[in-house]
Design a protein around this motif. Structure first.
Motif, PDB file in Angstrom:
ATOM      1  N   ALA A   3      35.560 -32.993  64.402  1.00  0.00           N
ATOM      2  CA  ALA A   3      35.076 -32.175  63.297  1.00  0.00           C
ATOM      3  C   ALA A   3      33.824 -32.793  62.693  1.00  0.00           C
ATOM      4  O   ALA A   3      33.704 -34.016  62.575  1.00  0.00           O
ATOM      5  CB  ALA A   3      36.157 -32.035  62.232  1.00  0.00           C
ATOM      6  N   LEU A   4      32.895 -31.918  62.316  1.00  0.00           N
ATOM      7  CA  LEU A   4      31.677 -32.337  61.623  1.00  0.00           C
ATOM      8  C   LEU A   4      31.655 -31.706  60.238  1.00  0.00           C
ATOM      9  O   LEU A   4      32.197 -30.614  60.042  1.00  0.00           O
ATOM     10  CB  LEU A   4      30.438 -31.894  62.413  1.00  0.00           C
ATOM     11  N   PRO A   5      31.037 -32.358  59.252  1.00  0.00           N
ATOM     12  CA  PRO A   5      30.973 -31.770  57.900  1.00  0.00           C
ATOM     13  C   PRO A   5      30.250 -30.429  57.935  1.00  0.00           C
ATOM     14  O   PRO A   5      29.130 -30.329  58.435  1.00  0.00           O
ATOM     15  CB  PRO A   5      30.186 -32.808  57.091  1.00  0.00           C
ATOM     16  N   PRO A   6      30.875 -29.361  57.450  1.00  0.00           N
ATOM     17  CA  PRO A   6      30.229 -28.038  57.476  1.00  0.00           C
ATOM     18  C   PRO A   6      29.109 -27.947  56.438  1.00  0.00           C
ATOM     19  O   PRO A   6      29.118 -28.650  55.427  1.00  0.00           O
ATOM     20  CB  PRO A   6      31.378 -27.077  57.136  1.00  0.00           C
ATOM     21  N   ASN A   7      28.144 -27.083  56.714  1.00  0.00           N
ATOM     22  CA  ASN A   7      27.032 -26.867  55.785  1.00  0.00           C
ATOM     23  C   ASN A   7      27.294 -25.743  54.804  1.00  0.00           C
ATOM     24  O   ASN A   7      26.700 -25.709  53.726  1.00  0.00           O
ATOM     25  CB  ASN A   7      25.748 -26.560  56.573  1.00  0.00           C
ATOM     26  N   VAL A   8      28.151 -24.805  55.177  1.00  0.00           N
ATOM     27  CA  VAL A   8      28.412 -23.621  54.355  1.00  0.00           C
ATOM     28  C   VAL A   8      29.886 -23.587  54.008  1.00  0.00           C
ATOM     29  O   VAL A   8      30.743 -23.890  54.849  1.00  0.00           O
ATOM     30  CB  VAL A   8      28.010 -22.324  55.107  1.00  0.00           C
ATOM     31  N   ALA A   9      30.176 -23.222  52.770  1.00  0.00           N
ATOM     32  CA  ALA A   9      31.569 -23.134  52.329  1.00  0.00           C
ATOM     33  C   ALA A   9      32.277 -21.978  53.028  1.00  0.00           C
ATOM     34  O   ALA A   9      31.700 -20.900  53.226  1.00  0.00           O
ATOM     35  CB  ALA A   9      31.635 -22.950  50.819  1.00  0.00           C
ATOM     36  N   ALA A  10      33.512 -22.222  53.418  1.00  0.00           N
ATOM     37  CA  ALA A  10      34.312 -21.165  54.055  1.00  0.00           C
ATOM     38  C   ALA A  10      34.864 -20.193  53.031  1.00  0.00           C
ATOM     39  O   ALA A  10      35.155 -19.037  53.346  1.00  0.00           O
ATOM     40  CB  ALA A  10      35.451 -21.785  54.853  1.00  0.00           C
ATOM     41  N   PHE A  11      35.042 -20.674  51.806  1.00  0.00           N
ATOM     42  CA  PHE A  11      35.548 -19.826  50.726  1.00  0.00           C
ATOM     43  C   PHE A  11      34.858 -20.229  49.437  1.00  0.00           C
ATOM     44  O   PHE A  11      34.680 -21.422  49.182  1.00  0.00           O
ATOM     45  CB  PHE A  11      37.067 -19.989  50.584  1.00  0.00           C
ATOM     46  N   PRO A  12      34.435 -19.283  48.607  1.00  0.00           N
ATOM     47  CA  PRO A  12      34.517 -17.833  48.851  1.00  0.00           C
ATOM     48  C   PRO A  12      33.329 -17.332  49.667  1.00  0.00           C
ATOM     49  O   PRO A  12      32.227 -17.864  49.545  1.00  0.00           O
ATOM     50  CB  PRO A  12      34.473 -17.250  47.436  1.00  0.00           C
ATOM     51  N   ASN A  13      33.576 -16.319  50.485  1.00  0.00           N
ATOM     52  CA  ASN A  13      32.521 -15.640  51.222  1.00  0.00           C
ATOM     53  C   ASN A  13      31.914 -14.598  50.282  1.00  0.00           C
ATOM     54  O   ASN A  13      32.362 -13.458  50.202  1.00  0.00           O
ATOM     55  CB  ASN A  13      33.090 -14.983  52.481  1.00  0.00           C
ATOM     56  N   THR A  14      30.885 -15.029  49.551  1.00  0.00           N
ATOM     57  CA  THR A  14      30.354 -14.205  48.460  1.00  0.00           C
ATOM     58  C   THR A  14      29.909 -12.840  48.952  1.00  0.00           C
ATOM     59  O   THR A  14      30.225 -11.808  48.336  1.00  0.00           O
ATOM     60  CB  THR A  14      29.185 -14.937  47.790  1.00  0.00           C
ATOM     61  N   ARG A  15      29.170 -12.820  50.042  1.00  0.00           N
ATOM     62  CA  ARG A  15      28.655 -11.535  50.525  1.00  0.00           C
ATOM     63  C   ARG A  15      29.794 -10.596  50.910  1.00  0.00           C
ATOM     64  O   ARG A  15      29.808  -9.423  50.515  1.00  0.00           O
ATOM     65  CB  ARG A  15      27.741 -11.776  51.720  1.00  0.00           C
ATOM     66  N   LEU A  16      30.763 -11.108  51.662  1.00  0.00           N
ATOM     67  CA  LEU A  16      31.876 -10.259  52.092  1.00  0.00           C
ATOM     68  C   LEU A  16      32.695  -9.781  50.890  1.00  0.00           C
ATOM     69  O   LEU A  16      33.082  -8.607  50.815  1.00  0.00           O
ATOM     70  CB  LEU A  16      32.772 -11.029  53.064  1.00  0.00           C
ATOM     71  N   ILE A  17      32.940 -10.691  49.944  1.00  0.00           N
ATOM     72  CA  ILE A  17      33.731 -10.309  48.768  1.00  0.00           C
ATOM     73  C   ILE A  17      33.015  -9.243  47.960  1.00  0.00           C
ATOM     74  O   ILE A  17      33.627  -8.268  47.501  1.00  0.00           O
ATOM     75  CB  ILE A  17      34.030 -11.550  47.916  1.00  0.00           C
ATOM     76  N   LEU A  18      31.701  -9.399  47.777  1.00  0.00           N
ATOM     77  CA  LEU A  18      30.959  -8.401  46.998  1.00  0.00           C
ATOM     78  C   LEU A  18      30.919  -7.058  47.722  1.00  0.00           C
ATOM     79  O   LEU A  18      31.040  -5.999  47.084  1.00  0.00           O
ATOM     80  CB  LEU A  18      29.542  -8.903  46.731  1.00  0.00           C
ATOM     81  N   VAL A  19      30.742  -7.103  49.061  1.00  0.00           N
ATOM     82  CA  VAL A  19      30.743  -5.836  49.813  1.00  0.00           C
ATOM     83  C   VAL A  19      32.107  -5.157  49.720  1.00  0.00           C
ATOM     84  O   VAL A  19      32.206  -3.940  49.465  1.00  0.00           O
ATOM     85  CB  VAL A  19      30.358  -6.095  51.281  1.00  0.00           C
ATOM     86  N   MET A  20      33.181  -5.948  49.899  1.00  0.00           N
ATOM     87  CA  MET A  20      34.519  -5.371  49.809  1.00  0.00           C
ATOM     88  C   MET A  20      34.815  -4.870  48.406  1.00  0.00           C
ATOM     89  O   MET A  20      35.435  -3.818  48.224  1.00  0.00           O
ATOM     90  CB  MET A  20      35.562  -6.414  50.229  1.00  0.00           C
ATOM     91  N   SER A  21      34.366  -5.627  47.394  1.00  0.00           N
ATOM     92  CA  SER A  21      34.601  -5.173  46.022  1.00  0.00           C
ATOM     93  C   SER A  21      33.814  -3.902  45.725  1.00  0.00           C
ATOM     94  O   SER A  21      34.295  -3.022  45.007  1.00  0.00           O
ATOM     95  CB  SER A  21      34.216  -6.272  45.033  1.00  0.00           C
ATOM     96  N   ALA A  22      32.584  -3.802  46.309  1.00  0.00           N
ATOM     97  CA  ALA A  22      31.804  -2.583  46.105  1.00  0.00           C
ATOM     98  C   ALA A  22      32.499  -1.380  46.745  1.00  0.00           C
ATOM     99  O   ALA A  22      32.584  -0.301  46.136  1.00  0.00           O
ATOM    100  CB  ALA A  22      30.403  -2.760  46.685  1.00  0.00           C
ATOM    101  N   LEU A  23      32.996  -1.583  47.975  1.00  0.00           N
ATOM    102  CA  LEU A  23      33.714  -0.483  48.629  1.00  0.00           C
ATOM    103  C   LEU A  23      34.987  -0.131  47.868  1.00  0.00           C
ATOM    104  O   LEU A  23      35.312   1.053  47.679  1.00  0.00           O
ATOM    105  CB  LEU A  23      34.048  -0.879  50.069  1.00  0.00           C
ATOM    106  N   THR A  24      35.706  -1.170  47.423  1.00  0.00           N
ATOM    107  CA  THR A  24      36.922  -0.912  46.640  1.00  0.00           C
ATOM    108  C   THR A  24      36.595  -0.205  45.338  1.00  0.00           C
ATOM    109  O   THR A  24      37.291   0.736  44.926  1.00  0.00           O
ATOM    110  CB  THR A  24      37.638  -2.241  46.357  1.00  0.00           C
TER     111      THR A  24
END
Length: 719
Positions: free
Chosen positions: A406-427
């Motif tokens: 394993a290597l240190p990740p550069n991007v957080a796995a949670f929260p996925n801001t873009r996906l959450i905002l898109v899903m919240s917009a659709l909801t």
């Protein structure tokens, strides 16, 4: 499905969305805003994964071709390894290796429940004990990790999540390392456990050999005389004597060697000299004792003392060398004596076996000999296996290996801001549309005639179409009334819808003889609504004009004493009106003074003229209003009363007792269903039993784009 129906549904849906666009956008912005705030307040979690390859084949470096497994066994093995990686034993090693008990993220914490109880002074918040703390850390680590097999491959993905990308990578790699070390230790422990079992069996096999040899020798010793007599072989007795002598020499040599070895290890030089039994050893011992006496008399640390120490060391070294040489000689003597005894024993056995012995003796000797051979064979087999197991314990390798750390990740796995905002917009969009439909069909208003009838349980006699708003002056008052279409565009859809209301009321008149205008008794039609703005005044004026244009004597009464508006719609003013009649001593002559006339249709109108400055329910519930209607019945065929809305004012409830027909107006997609239901229920309770109520759906949007085209030859549409 019919194309027209599809057009109607689509147009209705689009119209609903257009009317409730503010509600939909508000819901959308509110949900996205709340979601955005929640996302920004969340702590980012990073995820790192380690890939481990499992080789299910048994690794035996001494025999690489051994133990080949099948496909089904391989799958079961890999699935088992996944469960082992998730086990508490592996996680416990990770906790110890990374010292997670002291970690600020995974370390033990006081629970939320205990914190709340402590703040309420119900319970003192105390840190968990050692076992509970360790269990809490293990549970937290278990929740922060996930282990899964990738498809049907031999790859296992170990994923760790943490607030720190570096820590996530360290945990994933530590789990893989602990798992592989645990696997290797298990294989070594298994081999060592097999070694321990074999060592016990070897000791038993060795004892069995000794016992079988003793049993054979004892039998020969006990029966040597008998065997000699039976066979006549005197050499057997001689060999027995030689064997006993060899055994005695062996025992003596073993005893002396053992004693000398013990004395040498204890550095008991006097006993060593005695065991050696030589003049040289005796002289060396005498010199050693003399040096010891001299050392006692010499001054410690002096040159004399140091010289004596050196001489003593040389003499003791000479004694040690002579004793070691003698010990080797004794050990060689033991070996030689043991060899002679073994040769003699074997020679006696061979001679006895080759002699002419009785069958029972020969059989017993053969049985003892075979038992001894079997014991030796088992011993050799166990000894060989022990050597193999010991070699395997030293040559074990793990069946798994890390193929991608394993290597240190550069991007957080949670929260996925873009996906959450898109899903919240659709909801939010779905929620907004759902609320729009809910408001439109159940809370906000009526959208179809069937809906009006289903909710109000009242017959809908007509649906008045929505027209373009009339021009207004600077004060917001309409310059012209939609009701003017009755005269300016008598063939319009609006005019036809008003005539449909008149036709429905005429049907009621024909089927209810008790309320027909026979014998010059006029029919009282009350027009009311649940709330202001539903269009009841415009429809009352249009209905009155429809009756007048049909040649009936018609009277229109502006009964809204709180907010009279009919005089604006017909474009006339009067200095006195209904409120003046009700507050003064009314008579038939005064009634003629308050009558106005609609110039376009000849409708007689009693205007409101001005707002009332006193409670209007006292006026309409008195005898003056009753006499007014009685006189109107005598002079007119139809009396149309525009009443105030039922919701804010009670006047309509008092007027309802005089009505023969009540036209209840509801505005399309605007009048609240609950409000309309309550208002109509109040009206029906106030009406006479023989009176009847009908509903009119006002300002309905046209439901079909082809409606005008299909009926263009019948209607002249207003712009």
């Amino acid at each position: 499905m019919d194309t027209t129906d599809t057009d109607i549904d689509l147009r209705a849906i689009l119209g609903l969305l257009r009317r409730r666009m503010r509600l939909i956008l508000t819901t959308l912005l509110l949900v996205i805003g709340v979601t955005g705030i929640a996302v920004l307040s969340l702590t980012p979690i990073y995820s790192a994964s380690t890939l481990v390859l499992v080789d299910p084949s048994h690794k035996d470096l001494l025999d690489p071709q051994a133990n080949m497994m099948g496909q089904s066994a391989d799958n079961a093995r890999v699935d088992s390894e996944v469960e082992i990686v998730k086990s508490d034993s592996v996680l416990m090693d990770v906790v110890k290796n990374l010292k997670l008990v002291d970690d600020d993220e995974f370390g033990p914490k006081i629970g939320l429940r205990d914190q709340i109880l402590a703040r309420m002074h119900i319970k003192t918040a105390a840190a968990p004990d050692a076992d509970a703390a360790l269990r809490q850390v293990l549970d937290g680590l278990g929740r922060a990790t996930s282990v899964r097999r990738i498809g049907l491959t031999y790859l296992i993905s170990i994923e760790a999540r943490s607030r720190s990308p570096q820590k996530a990578a360290r945990i994933a790699n530590a789990i893989a390392t602990a798992y592989i070390a645990n696997q290797l230790d298990s294989k070594i422990d298994s081999a060592l456990a097999s070694r321990d079992v074999l060592q016990k069996r070897i000791a038993q096999a060795s004892a069995a050999i000794v016992n079988s040899e003793k049993a054979f020798d004892a039998y020969l010793a006990d029966n040597i005389d008998k065997i000699t007599q039976e066979t006549g072989r005197t050499d057997i007795a001689d060999m027995r004597d030689q064997l006993e002598q060899a055994n005695a020499t062996l025992a003596n040599a073993q005893q002396v060697a053992s004693s000398l070895d013990a004395d040498l290890k204890r550095k008991d030089w006097g006993a060593v000299a005695t065991q050696l039994k030589s003049d040289v050893a005796a002289k060396l011992e005498a010199q050693r004792e003399s040096l010891v006496d001299g050392m006692r008399k010499a001054v410690a640390g002096s040159a004399e003392s140091q010289s004596l120490h050196a001489q003593l060391a040389r003499i003791e070294q000479q004694l040690s060398t002579q004793a070691s040489t003698e010990l080797k000689t004794l050990q060689q003597s033991v070996t030689d004596s043991d060899g002679r005894a073994t040769d003699l024993r074997q020679k006696i056995r061979t001679t006895v076996m080759n002699s002419n012995l009785p069958p029972e003796v020969l059989s017993h000797i053969y049985e003892l000999q075979q038992g001894s051979e079997v014991a030796r064979s088992q011993y050799q087999t166990l000894l060989t296996r022990l050597k193999d197991v010991e070699a395997q314990a030293d040559l074990q390798v793990a069946d798994s290996r890390v193929v991608s750390p394993a290597l240190p990740p550069n991007v957080a796995a949670f929260p996925n801001t873009r996906l959450i905002l898109v899903m919240s917009a659709l909801t939010a969009l779905g929620l907004g549309v759902g609320l729009a439909f809910l408001y439109e069909h159940y809370i906000g208003g009526f959208t179809s005639e069937g809906q009006v009838e289903a909710v109000l349980h009242t017959r809908v006699v007509s649906a008045i179409p929505r027209l373009r708003s009339a021009p207004r002056d600077a004060d917001g008052e309409a310059l012209v009334s939609v009701a003017d279409l009755m005269t300016t565009q008598p063939l319009s859809v609006f005019s036809e819808a008003i005539r449909r209301v008149r036709a429905a009321i005429d049907q009621i008149v024909r089927h209810r003889p008790g309320i027909t205008p026979d014998k010059r008794q006029g029919l009282v039609i009350m027009v009311s609504s649940a709330a202001p703005g539903d269009g009841k005044t415009t429809l009352a004026l249009a209905m009155a004009r429809a009756y007048a244009l049909s040649g009936r004597r018609t009277l229109l009464i502006d009964g809204d004493l709180r907010k009279p508006t009919i005089h604006h719609q017909i474009g006339t003013q009067s200095s006195s009106g209904l409120i003046d009649y009700l507050t003064k001593a009314p008579d038939s002559e005064y009634l003629a003074n308050i009558l106005s006339r609609d110039e376009s249709t000849g409708v007689s109108v009693i205007l409101g003229a001005r707002r009332s400055d006193m409670p209007t329910d006292q006026l309409v519930s008195g005898s003056a209003f009753a006499r007014l209607l009685q006189q109107a019945r005598e002079h007119f065929d139809y009396i149309v009363i525009d009443t105030p809305p039922v919701g804010p004012v009670v006047d309509a409830l008092y007027m309802a007792q005089y009505a023969d027909v009540v036209a209840f107006i509801v505005r399309w997609a605007s009048t609240a269903q609950a409000e309309a239901r309550n208002a109509l229920s109040s009206l029906q309770a106030a009406m006479r039993p023989d009176a009847q109520c009908v509903a009119v759906l006002n300002q309905q949007e046209r439901q079909s784009v082809g409606y005008k085209d299909r009926y263009a030859s019948y209607y002249a549409y207003a712009s």
